[in-house]
Design a protein around this motif. Structure first.
Motif, PDB file in Angstrom:
ATOM      1  N   HIS A 196       0.874  -1.324   0.076  1.00  0.00           N
ATOM      2  CA  HIS A 196      -0.008  -0.022  -0.211  1.00  0.00           C
ATOM      3  C   HIS A 196       0.796   1.183   0.044  1.00  0.00           C
ATOM      4  N   ARG A 197       2.098   1.261   0.286  1.00  0.00           N
ATOM      5  CA  ARG A 197       2.920   2.430   0.232  1.00  0.00           C
ATOM      6  C   ARG A 197       3.026   2.899  -1.246  1.00  0.00           C
ATOM      7  N   VAL A 198       2.952   1.948  -2.112  1.00  0.00           N
ATOM      8  CA  VAL A 198       3.315   2.058  -3.593  1.00  0.00           C
ATOM      9  C   VAL A 198       1.932   2.463  -4.021  1.00  0.00           C
ATOM     10  N   ARG A 199       0.694   1.849  -3.653  1.00  0.00           N
ATOM     11  CA  ARG A 199      -0.689   1.934  -4.258  1.00  0.00           C
ATOM     12  C   ARG A 199      -1.040   3.402  -3.743  1.00  0.00           C
ATOM     13  N   LEU A 200      -0.736   3.706  -2.882  1.00  0.00           N
ATOM     14  CA  LEU A 200      -1.158   5.047  -2.202  1.00  0.00           C
ATOM     15  C   LEU A 200      -0.449   6.311  -2.784  1.00  0.00           C
ATOM     16  N   SER A 201       0.833   5.972  -3.398  1.00  0.00           N
ATOM     17  CA  SER A 201       1.673   7.010  -3.825  1.00  0.00           C
ATOM     18  C   SER A 201       1.461   7.494  -5.224  1.00  0.00           C
ATOM     19  N   ARG A 202       0.498   6.799  -6.078  1.00  0.00           N
ATOM     20  CA  ARG A 202       0.428   7.347  -7.429  1.00  0.00           C
ATOM     21  C   ARG A 202      -0.962   6.963  -7.876  1.00  0.00           C
ATOM     22  N   ARG A 203      -1.392   8.161  -8.666  1.00  0.00           N
ATOM     23  CA  ARG A 203      -2.813   8.127  -9.008  1.00  0.00           C
ATOM     24  C   ARG A 203      -2.894   6.815  -9.983  1.00  0.00           C
ATOM     25  N   CYS A 204      -4.068   6.322  -9.963  1.00  0.00           N
ATOM     26  CA  CYS A 204      -4.583   5.315 -10.990  1.00  0.00           C
ATOM     27  C   CYS A 204      -5.898   5.414 -11.670  1.00  0.00           C
ATOM     28  N   THR A 205      -6.146   4.535 -12.443  1.00  0.00           N
ATOM     29  CA  THR A 205      -7.563   4.788 -13.121  1.00  0.00           C
ATOM     30  C   THR A 205      -8.461   3.657 -12.474  1.00  0.00           C
ATOM     31  N   ALA A 259      -9.706   5.631  -5.456  1.00  0.00           N
ATOM     32  CA  ALA A 259     -10.591   6.020  -4.432  1.00  0.00           C
ATOM     33  C   ALA A 259     -10.041   5.838  -3.021  1.00  0.00           C
ATOM     34  N   VAL A 260      -9.296   4.683  -2.757  1.00  0.00           N
ATOM     35  CA  VAL A 260      -8.586   4.512  -1.633  1.00  0.00           C
ATOM     36  C   VAL A 260      -7.583   5.663  -1.236  1.00  0.00           C
ATOM     37  N   ARG A 261      -6.766   5.986  -2.376  1.00  0.00           N
ATOM     38  CA  ARG A 261      -5.614   7.045  -2.209  1.00  0.00           C
ATOM     39  C   ARG A 261      -6.437   8.446  -1.932  1.00  0.00           C
ATOM     40  N   GLN A 262      -7.655   8.843  -2.254  1.00  0.00           N
ATOM     41  CA  GLN A 262      -8.414  10.149  -2.105  1.00  0.00           C
ATOM     42  C   GLN A 262      -8.829   9.914  -0.661  1.00  0.00           C
ATOM     43  N   ALA A 287      -4.104   0.833 -13.811  1.00  0.00           N
ATOM     44  CA  ALA A 287      -5.090   0.650 -12.891  1.00  0.00           C
ATOM     45  C   ALA A 287      -4.531  -0.006 -11.583  1.00  0.00           C
ATOM     46  N   VAL A 288      -3.535  -0.648 -11.584  1.00  0.00           N
ATOM     47  CA  VAL A 288      -2.822  -1.405 -10.537  1.00  0.00           C
ATOM     48  C   VAL A 288      -1.286  -1.134 -10.483  1.00  0.00           C
ATOM     49  N   ASP A 289      -0.808  -0.548  -9.894  1.00  0.00           N
ATOM     50  CA  ASP A 289       0.663  -0.257 -10.010  1.00  0.00           C
ATOM     51  C   ASP A 289       1.554  -1.381 -10.239  1.00  0.00           C
ATOM     52  N   PRO A 290       2.324  -1.406 -11.431  1.00  0.00           N
ATOM     53  CA  PRO A 290       3.278  -2.573 -11.576  1.00  0.00           C
ATOM     54  C   PRO A 290       3.989  -2.787 -10.187  1.00  0.00           C
ATOM     55  N   ARG A 291       4.685  -1.931  -9.754  1.00  0.00           N
ATOM     56  CA  ARG A 291       5.408  -2.171  -8.363  1.00  0.00           C
ATOM     57  C   ARG A 291       4.631  -2.928  -7.291  1.00  0.00           C
ATOM     58  N   GLY A 292       3.383  -2.597  -6.996  1.00  0.00           N
ATOM     59  CA  GLY A 292       2.811  -3.344  -6.144  1.00  0.00           C
ATOM     60  C   GLY A 292       2.445  -4.672  -6.789  1.00  0.00           C
ATOM     61  N   GLN A 293       2.387  -5.002  -7.874  1.00  0.00           N
ATOM     62  CA  GLN A 293       2.098  -6.320  -8.348  1.00  0.00           C
ATOM     63  C   GLN A 293       3.343  -7.283  -8.255  1.00  0.00           C
ATOM     64  N   PHE A 294       4.532  -6.660  -8.573  1.00  0.00           N
ATOM     65  CA  PHE A 294       5.782  -7.395  -8.542  1.00  0.00           C
ATOM     66  C   PHE A 294       6.127  -7.199  -6.892  1.00  0.00           C
ATOM     67  N   ALA A 295       5.590  -6.460  -6.160  1.00  0.00           N
ATOM     68  CA  ALA A 295       5.852  -6.779  -4.690  1.00  0.00           C
ATOM     69  C   ALA A 295       5.245  -8.028  -4.238  1.00  0.00           C
ATOM     70  N   VAL A 296       4.277  -8.452  -4.585  1.00  0.00           N
ATOM     71  CA  VAL A 296       3.503  -9.616  -4.233  1.00  0.00           C
ATOM     72  C   VAL A 296       4.543 -10.753  -4.700  1.00  0.00           C
ATOM     73  N   TYR A 297       5.010 -10.807  -5.913  1.00  0.00           N
ATOM     74  CA  TYR A 297       5.822 -12.071  -6.313  1.00  0.00           C
ATOM     75  C   TYR A 297       7.216 -12.080  -5.512  1.00  0.00           C
ATOM     76  N   HIS A 298       7.836 -10.617  -5.266  1.00  0.00           N
ATOM     77  CA  HIS A 298       8.974 -10.836  -4.410  1.00  0.00           C
ATOM     78  C   HIS A 298       8.755 -11.147  -2.843  1.00  0.00           C
ATOM     79  N   ALA A 299       7.570 -10.943  -2.508  1.00  0.00           N
ATOM     80  CA  ALA A 299       7.285 -11.219  -1.034  1.00  0.00           C
ATOM     81  C   ALA A 299       7.108 -12.764  -0.965  1.00  0.00           C
ATOM     82  N   LEU A 300       6.816 -13.504  -1.754  1.00  0.00           N
ATOM     83  CA  LEU A 300       6.831 -15.009  -1.688  1.00  0.00           C
ATOM     84  C   LEU A 300       7.854 -15.648  -1.376  1.00  0.00           C
ATOM     85  N   ARG A 301       7.773 -16.653  -0.418  1.00  0.00           N
ATOM     86  CA  ARG A 301       8.750 -17.477   0.087  1.00  0.00           C
ATOM     87  C   ARG A 301       8.865 -18.833  -0.268  1.00  0.00           C
TER      88      ARG A 301
END
Length: 327
Positions: free
Chosen positions: A210-219, A224-227, A265-279
Motif C-alpha cells: 500500500h505504500r506504492v498504491r497510495l503514492s500514485r494516481r491510477c484509473t 478511491a482509496v488514495r483519496q 489501474a494497478v501499479d506494477p511495482r505493487g504487483q511485483f511486490a507480491v511476487y517478491h514477497a513470496l518465500r
C-alpha cells in the motif's frame, strides 16, 4: 476521463525485478487472519443450486447460493465434469472488480471441477450490505479491520472452496486457486490460512504494498482509496491488514504470479511486490500490460490464461523444474 502521464508509467523490467524493502506489517497480522479463518473458514457451509445453465460438452453448469461470511447469501457458479471418475483437480476462481455474471467456461479443463464465487456485494442477483460499484466497495467498512469488505471477500474464498469440496469430494488434495486483479490480491490474502489449496496463480494482483498504491494516481479503485486516506488518514493502518504483499510472505504452496510491466489501474511495482514477497516455490510470468483494452491486451490475456492452465496441469514430478525457490 483524461489520463495523467503517471498513470501509464511503464517501469523497466530491471527495476521491477529488484526486490523492494518489504512493507512493515502489523504485529498481530497472523493473529487477525487466523482468527478470521477460524471464524469463517472452518466447518460446513450451507448451499443450494438455484438454476442450471446449459451444459457444456464436458461439464454440468449451475448457479448456486451459499452462506457468505458477511451473514448474507453469496452467488457462485459451479462446474462439475459429466464423468465423475474423470475428475482430477478442483479450482476456485476469483474475479476482478468488474464482478461476474457467469463462469468462465474456457478456463476449466475437462478433468477439473470449478467454482466461481462472487465477492459480497458484487453480484446483481444477491442483495448485500456492500455496494457493487468498485470505488464504493473498496471503501466499504474500511474504518475498521473487522468490518472491511476485503475481509469478507477473502473469507468467501474459503467458503466457496468448502462448497466445491462438498459437491465434488474427489478434488480433495488437488485444489487450486486462480485470481486476477481484485481476485489476485484477495487470493493472496486467503491462501496462507487454508491448507486445502495445492497451487495458486495470481494474475496482475491488486493490493500489493500500500505504500506504492497510495503514492500514485491510477484509473482503478485504488484511486478511491488514495483519496479517502488523504481525507481520513486514521484508516491507513487498517490497510496493512489487507496488503497482498504482506500476506504473500506467508504462502507456502507453489504460486505463479503474472504481474504487468505497464498497468494504469494497478501499479506494477505493487504487483511485483507480491511476487517478491513470496518465500514459497514460485514462478514469474510477466505480462506486457494489464487493465488495458485492444488486440495486444487481448493477446496478453490469452497468453496468461494458457500459462496458468499449463501451471496447474504440470505433474508433480515436473513442477520443480519451472519454479524458483526463495530463501
Amino acid at each position: 476521463m483524461q489520463q495523467h502521464p503517471e498513470e501509464l508509467t511503464e517501469y523497466s523490467l530491471t527495476a521491477l525485478l529488484t526486490p523492494p524493502e518489504p512493507p512493515a506489517e502489523p504485529v498481530d497480522f497472523d493473529e487477525f487472519w487466523q482468527q478470521t479463518f477460524n471464524e469463517f473458514g472452518t466447518g460446513t457451509v450451507g448451499w443450494e443450486v438455484v438454476r442450471d445453465f446449459p451444459a457444456t460438452e464436458t461439464h454440468q453448469v449451475a448457479e448456486v447460493r451459499f452462506a457468505s461470511s458477511a451473514d448474507e447469501l453469496a452467488t457462485a457458479y459451479l462446474m462439475i465434469p459429466h464423468a465423475s471418475d474423470a475428475v482430477r483437480r478442483g479450482l476456485v476462481v476469483g474475479h476482478g472488480y468488474g464482478g461476474r455474471a457467469g463462469p468462465d467456461l474456457d478456463q476449466v479443463p475437462a478433468d477439473t471441477a470449478a467454482i466461481f464465487p462472487c465477492a459480497p456485494g458484487t453480484n446483481a442477483h444477491t442483495p448485500s450490505r456492500f455496494p457493487a460499484l468498485p470505488d464504493e466497495h473498496v471503501l466499504a467498512g474500511i474504518a475498521h479491520r473487522g468490518t472491511y469488505s476485503h475481509r469478507f471477500a477473502a473469507a468467501d474464498i474459503w467458503r466457496a472452496a468448502t462448497v466445491l469440496l462438498d459437491a465434488v469430494p474427489a478434488v480433495s488434495g488437488a485444489l487450486d486457486l486462480s485470481g486476477s486483479s481484485f481476485g489476485g490480491g484477495i487470493g493472496a490474502m486467503a491462501l496462507p490460512w487454508d491448507s486445502r489449496f495445492r497451487r495458486a496463480a495470481l494474475d496482475v494482483p491488486s493490493f500489493g504494498d500500500h505504500r506504492v498504491r497510495l503514492s500514485r494516481r491510477c484509473t482503478g479503485s485504488g484511486e478511491a482509496v488514495r483519496q479517502h486516506v488523504r481525507r481520513h488518514p486514521e484508516v491507513r493502518s487498517v490497510l496493512d491488514y489487507f496488503d497482498a504483499a504482506i500476506a504473500a510472505r506467508r504462502i507456502r504452496i507453489p504460486v505463479q504470479v503474472s504481474p504487468a510491466i505497464l498497468d494504469p489501474a494497478v501499479d506494477p511495482r505493487g504487483q511485483f511486490a507480491v511476487y517478491h514477497a513470496l518465500r514459497c516455490p514460485k514462478r514469474l510470468r510477466a505480462r506486457a500490460n494489464g487493465h488495458l483494452d485492444g488486440p495486444i491486451a487481448d493477446r496478453t490475456v490469452q497468453l496468461m490464461l494458457q500459462d496458468t492452465a499449463d501451471f496447474f496441469a504440470l505433474p508433480e514430478g515436473r513442477l520443480q523444474s519451472v519454479l524458483t525457490t526463495s530463501e
